[in-house]
Write an enzyme that holds these catalytic residues in place. Structure first.
Site, short mmCIF file in Angstrom:
data_model
loop_
_atom_site.label_atom_id
_atom_site.label_comp_id
_atom_site.label_asym_id
_atom_site.label_seq_id
_atom_site.Cartn_x
_atom_site.Cartn_y
_atom_site.Cartn_z
N ASN A 192 0.68 -1.21 -0.05
CA ASN A 192 -0.09 0.00 0.00
C ASN A 192 0.72 1.54 -0.09
OD1 ASN A 192 -2.74 -1.17 0.35
ND2 ASN A 192 -1.91 -2.16 1.85
N SER A 242 -5.48 -1.36 5.19
CA SER A 242 -5.03 -1.83 6.86
C SER A 242 -3.77 -1.33 7.43
CB SER A 242 -5.43 -3.40 6.75
OG SER A 242 -4.29 -3.81 5.98
N GLU A 243 -2.90 -0.98 6.53
CA GLU A 243 -1.65 -0.53 7.28
C GLU A 243 -1.70 1.07 7.27
OE1 GLU A 243 0.82 -1.64 3.87
OE2 GLU A 243 0.88 -3.53 4.47
#
Length: 85
Positions: free
Chosen positions: A26, A71-72
């Site tokens: 990401n 999600s990071e």
């Protein structure tokens, strides 16, 4: 090319060059002191479009975008807070 288009382009380049695989890798870019653009959760970077990118504050409030941010993102937030430059 605007900043969102550049984020999409560099995400695709990373995918195409094998620097990321599946839904990993990401990316984000700082817009201002408290706002970033970030790639969405579980996205294959080669297929990203500018409309997929999410605008979010460093305190985790979505400003623009329909999907779920990476999600990071909390790791990204910490880096931006620690490195204002």
């Amino acid at each position: 090319m605007n900043i969102v288009e550049e984020l999409v382009e560099y995400s695709k380049l990373a995918w195409d060059r094998g620097l990321t695989e599946s839904t990993g890798g990401n990316m984000s870019v700082r817009l201002d002191a408290n706002t970033i653009y970030i790639t969405p959760h579980s996205s294959i970077k080669h297929f990203l479009k500018p409309k997929d990118i999410i605008k979010i504050t460093l305190d985790d409030k979505i400003i623009e975008g329909d999907g779920e941010p990476s999600s990071e993102r909390k790791m990204h937030f910490l880096i931006y807070k620690e490195r204002p430059d």
